[in-house]
Design a protein around this motif. Structure first.
Motif, PDB file in Angstrom:
ATOM      1  N   VAL A  48       1.154  -1.153   0.026  1.00 49.89           N
ATOM      2  CA  VAL A  48       0.047   0.208   0.175  1.00 49.89           C
ATOM      3  C   VAL A  48       0.801   1.213  -0.107  1.00 49.89           C
ATOM      4  O   VAL A  48       1.566   1.406   0.848  1.00 49.89           O
ATOM      5  N   LYS A  86      -0.310   4.371  -1.130  1.00 47.86           N
ATOM      6  CA  LYS A  86      -1.445   5.258  -1.249  1.00 47.86           C
ATOM      7  C   LYS A  86      -0.965   6.773  -0.524  1.00 47.86           C
ATOM      8  O   LYS A  86       0.012   6.569   0.249  1.00 47.86           O
ATOM      9  N   TYR A 135       2.419   7.148   1.911  1.00 49.71           N
ATOM     10  CA  TYR A 135       2.377   7.608   3.730  1.00 49.71           C
ATOM     11  C   TYR A 135       3.432   8.710   3.987  1.00 49.71           C
ATOM     12  O   TYR A 135       4.111   8.813   4.745  1.00 49.71           O
ATOM     13  N   LEU A 156      -7.642   1.273  -4.713  1.00 53.57           N
ATOM     14  CA  LEU A 156      -8.485   0.884  -3.612  1.00 53.57           C
ATOM     15  C   LEU A 156      -9.772   1.765  -3.430  1.00 53.57           C
ATOM     16  O   LEU A 156     -10.649   1.344  -2.863  1.00 53.57           O
ATOM     17  N   LYS A 199     -15.617  -5.337  -3.043  1.00 56.19           N
ATOM     18  CA  LYS A 199     -15.367  -5.359  -1.621  1.00 56.19           C
ATOM     19  C   LYS A 199     -16.599  -5.245  -0.838  1.00 56.19           C
ATOM     20  O   LYS A 199     -17.615  -4.843  -1.047  1.00 56.19           O
ATOM     21  N   ARG A 209     -16.871   1.839   5.937  1.00 56.54           N
ATOM     22  CA  ARG A 209     -16.291   2.845   5.101  1.00 56.54           C
ATOM     23  C   ARG A 209     -16.669   2.370   3.803  1.00 56.54           C
ATOM     24  O   ARG A 209     -17.488   3.147   3.297  1.00 56.54           O
ATOM     25  N   HIS A 230     -12.213  -5.128   4.814  1.00 51.20           N
ATOM     26  CA  HIS A 230     -11.042  -4.575   5.655  1.00 51.20           C
ATOM     27  C   HIS A 230     -11.720  -4.746   7.147  1.00 51.20           C
ATOM     28  O   HIS A 230     -12.682  -4.262   7.406  1.00 51.20           O
ATOM     29  N   ASN A 272      -4.714  -5.821   6.566  1.00 53.68           N
ATOM     30  CA  ASN A 272      -3.840  -4.711   6.446  1.00 53.68           C
ATOM     31  C   ASN A 272      -2.738  -5.257   7.534  1.00 53.68           C
ATOM     32  O   ASN A 272      -2.716  -6.186   8.086  1.00 53.68           O
ATOM     33  N   SER A 273      -2.043  -4.197   7.801  1.00 52.90           N
ATOM     34  CA  SER A 273      -0.703  -4.447   8.858  1.00 52.90           C
ATOM     35  C   SER A 273      -1.176  -5.035   9.929  1.00 52.90           C
ATOM     36  O   SER A 273      -0.559  -6.229  10.405  1.00 52.90           O
ATOM     37  N   ARG A 277      -2.403  -6.713   2.450  1.00 54.75           N
ATOM     38  CA  ARG A 277      -2.124  -5.255   2.131  1.00 54.75           C
ATOM     39  C   ARG A 277      -1.442  -4.454   3.117  1.00 54.75           C
ATOM     40  O   ARG A 277      -2.244  -3.765   3.511  1.00 54.75           O
ATOM     41  N   PRO A 278      -0.312  -4.788   3.451  1.00 54.43           N
ATOM     42  CA  PRO A 278       0.380  -3.943   4.371  1.00 54.43           C
ATOM     43  C   PRO A 278       0.621  -2.454   4.015  1.00 54.43           C
ATOM     44  O   PRO A 278       1.090  -2.354   2.609  1.00 54.43           O
ATOM     45  N   GLY A 279       0.577  -1.743   4.770  1.00 55.95           N
ATOM     46  CA  GLY A 279       0.932  -0.111   4.530  1.00 55.95           C
ATOM     47  C   GLY A 279       1.880   0.073   5.686  1.00 55.95           C
ATOM     48  O   GLY A 279       3.108  -0.211   5.519  1.00 55.95           O
ATOM     49  N   LEU A 280       1.420   0.374   6.808  1.00 56.22           N
ATOM     50  CA  LEU A 280       2.178   0.713   7.928  1.00 56.22           C
ATOM     51  C   LEU A 280       3.560  -0.164   8.110  1.00 56.22           C
ATOM     52  O   LEU A 280       4.684   0.391   8.225  1.00 56.22           O
TER      53      LEU A 280
HETATM   54  C1  LIG Z   1      -8.176  -1.036   1.988  1.00 55.30           C
HETATM   55  C2  LIG Z   1      -6.786  -0.755   2.520  1.00 55.30           C
HETATM   56  N1  LIG Z   1      -6.015  -2.036   2.818  1.00 55.30           N
HETATM   57  C3  LIG Z   1      -4.981  -1.825   3.309  1.00 55.30           C
HETATM   58  C4  LIG Z   1      -4.511  -0.508   3.700  1.00 55.30           C
HETATM   59  C5  LIG Z   1      -3.077  -0.239   4.630  1.00 55.30           C
HETATM   60  O1  LIG Z   1      -3.294  -0.362   6.089  1.00 55.30           O
HETATM   61  P1  LIG Z   1      -2.192  -0.343   7.073  1.00 55.30           P
HETATM   62  O2  LIG Z   1      -1.484   0.907   6.806  1.00 55.30           O
HETATM   63  O3  LIG Z   1      -2.798  -0.169   8.331  1.00 55.30           O
HETATM   64  O4  LIG Z   1      -1.317  -1.509   6.953  1.00 55.30           O
HETATM   65  C6  LIG Z   1      -5.237   0.530   3.659  1.00 55.30           C
HETATM   66  C7  LIG Z   1      -4.681   1.711   4.384  1.00 55.30           C
HETATM   67  O5  LIG Z   1      -5.531   2.631   4.656  1.00 55.30           O
HETATM   68  C8  LIG Z   1      -6.275   0.581   2.935  1.00 55.30           C
HETATM   69  O6  LIG Z   1      -7.201   1.527   2.870  1.00 55.30           O
END
Ligand SMILES: Cc1ncc(COP(=O)(O)O)c(C=O)c1O
Length: 250
Positions: free
Chosen positions: A33, A35, A39, A79, A123, A130, A160, A194-195, A210-213
């Motif tokens: 992720v 976006k 970050y 997304l 989704k 959300r 999610h 997610n994370s 779908r990791p971001g953080l």
């Molecule tokens: C749909 C979706 N998946 C995954 C993530 C990643 O989340 P995180 O940063 O908590 O891993 C996000 C981030 O907002 C998201 O909107």
């Protein structure tokens, strides 16, 4: 002139964190992720450093187009999906995957187009409230997508978790249960985590994480540091002290 304040981005730390994430979710594919300008870390630089990811996830079509303009050809999933025909055409030309989270987006895909069929992630709103379609609307959207030539089949299935950072929150089990029910028997890849979910709910890791953080070295868990999770900080801020004062107690 040396900048007074600067942020250094450690590409090696990004690669390390990607591998650390993979080690926690063996066998899963990684949608990194990136976006919101990755970050805040710089979209293009981060995408280049994360060449080892299986796909990138951004929120909007313009972010995806910025990746293409920089020569990045990897799979990109939007997304938020797209909201109007012009965006759909741009996404088609760039080969983006689309999250579909409402009926309007299902209807946009009904129109015929020349490009290759879209990768679509439908989704489910399993409780975060959300993005996503709930129960019956999700089933109806899934059925509607089946007949569409502009859609690659099978459609991916996504949701999610709202409180994945709170391991004991009963809402997590409820959301997972709703996802199971809504997707039972359907073909297609699944993606939920997610994370925080990657760390707390192995059962949510599914086909695509779908990791971001975590990629940026940030712990999503209160009281647990990134270092304790085996991560390295990606961004370091530098500045200079501009004044020192000694003051009497009180
Ligand atoms: C749909 C979706 N998946 C995954 C993530 C990643 O989340 P995180 O940063 O908590 O891993 C996000 C981030 O907002 C998201 O909107």
């Amino acid at each position: 002139m040396t900048p007074f304040v600067s942020a250094t981005i450690d590409a090696e730390a990004l690669r390390h964190n990607l591998e650390a994430v993979r080690a926690r979710a063996p066998g899963c594919r990684v949608m990194a992720v990136i976006k919101a300008n990755a970050y805040g870390h710089g979209l293009i630089e981060v995408a280049r450093a994360l060449e080892g990811a299986d796909a990138f996830a951004v929120a909007r079509v313009d972010e995806g187009l910025a990746l293409r303009k920089a020569g990045i050809r990897k799979s990109v999933v939007l997304l938020e999906g797209v909201f109007e025909p012009e965006q759909l055409a741009a996404a088609a030309a760039a080969g983006f995957g689309l999250v579909v989270h409402n009926e309007e987006q299902v209807n946009l895909l009904r129109q015929p187009f020349d490009s290759a069929p879209f990768e679509v992630w439908l989704k489910l709103d399993s409780g975060m409230n959300r993005l996503g379609l709930k129960g019956a609307a999700f089933a109806a959207a899934h059925a509607a997508l089946q007949g569409m030539p502009g859609v690659r089949h099978p459609v991916g299935l996504m949701s999610h978790l709202a409180s994945a950072d709170l391991k004991d929150d009963p809402e997590n089990a409820l959301q997972l249960e709703r996802f199971q029910q809504a997707t039972a028997g359907l073909p297609g890849a699944r993606s939920l985590a997610n994370s925080a979910a990657i760390l707390n709910f192995a059962e949510a890791q599914a086909d695509w994480i779908r990791p971001g953080l975590l990629l940026y070295g940030v712990s999503p868990l209160s009281g647990v540091s990134g270092a304790e999770l085996g991560l390295r900080p990606v961004m370091t801020l530098h500045s200079r002290v501009i004044a020192l004062k000694e003051v009497a107690p009180g």
